[in-house]
Design a protein around this motif. Sequence first.
Motif, short mmCIF file in Angstrom:
data_model
loop_
_atom_site.label_atom_id
_atom_site.label_comp_id
_atom_site.label_asym_id
_atom_site.label_seq_id
_atom_site.Cartn_x
_atom_site.Cartn_y
_atom_site.Cartn_z
N UNK A 1 -15.46 30.61 -7.99
CA UNK A 1 -14.14 30.72 -8.63
C UNK A 1 -14.23 30.25 -10.08
N UNK A 2 -13.86 31.13 -10.98
CA UNK A 2 -13.88 30.75 -12.40
C UNK A 2 -12.67 29.90 -12.77
N UNK A 3 -11.57 30.07 -12.06
CA UNK A 3 -10.36 29.29 -12.33
C UNK A 3 -9.87 28.63 -11.04
N UNK A 4 -9.71 27.30 -11.10
CA UNK A 4 -9.13 26.54 -9.99
C UNK A 4 -7.75 26.10 -10.44
N UNK A 5 -6.71 26.49 -9.71
CA UNK A 5 -5.33 26.17 -10.07
C UNK A 5 -4.82 25.08 -9.14
N UNK A 6 -4.40 23.96 -9.73
CA UNK A 6 -3.87 22.88 -8.90
C UNK A 6 -2.45 23.25 -8.48
N UNK A 7 -2.22 23.28 -7.16
CA UNK A 7 -0.91 23.67 -6.63
C UNK A 7 -0.16 22.48 -6.05
N UNK A 8 -0.85 21.36 -5.84
CA UNK A 8 -0.20 20.13 -5.39
C UNK A 8 -1.02 18.96 -5.92
N UNK A 9 -0.34 17.98 -6.53
CA UNK A 9 -1.07 16.85 -7.08
C UNK A 9 -0.52 15.51 -6.60
N UNK A 10 -0.11 15.48 -5.36
CA UNK A 10 0.36 14.21 -4.79
C UNK A 10 1.49 13.61 -5.59
N UNK A 11 1.27 12.41 -6.14
CA UNK A 11 2.33 11.74 -6.88
C UNK A 11 2.36 12.09 -8.36
N UNK A 12 1.50 13.01 -8.79
CA UNK A 12 1.58 13.52 -10.15
C UNK A 12 0.82 12.75 -11.21
N UNK A 13 0.13 11.66 -10.85
CA UNK A 13 -0.66 10.97 -11.87
C UNK A 13 -2.12 11.39 -11.74
N UNK A 14 -2.99 10.82 -12.52
CA UNK A 14 -4.40 11.22 -12.53
C UNK A 14 -5.24 10.38 -11.57
N UNK A 15 -4.59 9.63 -10.69
CA UNK A 15 -5.29 8.78 -9.73
C UNK A 15 -5.10 9.35 -8.34
N UNK A 16 -6.22 9.54 -7.62
CA UNK A 16 -6.15 9.98 -6.23
C UNK A 16 -6.04 8.73 -5.37
N UNK A 17 -4.80 8.41 -5.02
CA UNK A 17 -4.49 7.19 -4.29
C UNK A 17 -4.93 7.30 -2.83
#
Length: 141
Positions: free
Chosen positions: A66-82
């Motif tokens: 895949x040349x493009x990965x589109x984020x469709x859900x990002x949890x709480x919206x910050x840059x930390x994967x809690x």
Amino acid sequence: MISFLPTQAQLLDELPVACDVFRLQVLEKTPAAQDVLLGEDASFTLRVENTGDVELTNVTLEDDRCTTLTQIEDGDGNAVLSLDEVWQYSCVVEGVSESFSNLACVTAHDPAGGTVEATATADVAVLVPAITLQKQAVTQD
């Protein structure tokens, strides 16, 4: 003679490489397998989940097709994967011309500066429509 199964800690002690069971990251790619017609697109959803006991940062997801990965859900919206947080991505491989096995890899950093990673694969089989026609001359008696 009575035998006991080894504990998880005993099994980990016997591994040739260090393994930290407390910092796990799960990567799931769906569908795991799919059939597409020659020239059609193959679509995937990738699910990244922090199943460990620390927050993860600098999360990087790569896919070999895949040349493009589109984020469709990002949890709480910050840059930390809690803890227990899930991020989802979608991707499309356009105009598939041959069967392939697709590999995705996610890496992230823990608070101590260590790196965790996970991989997932998905197989795509190309269906090639075909038809044959035979014509034979009929002799007249």
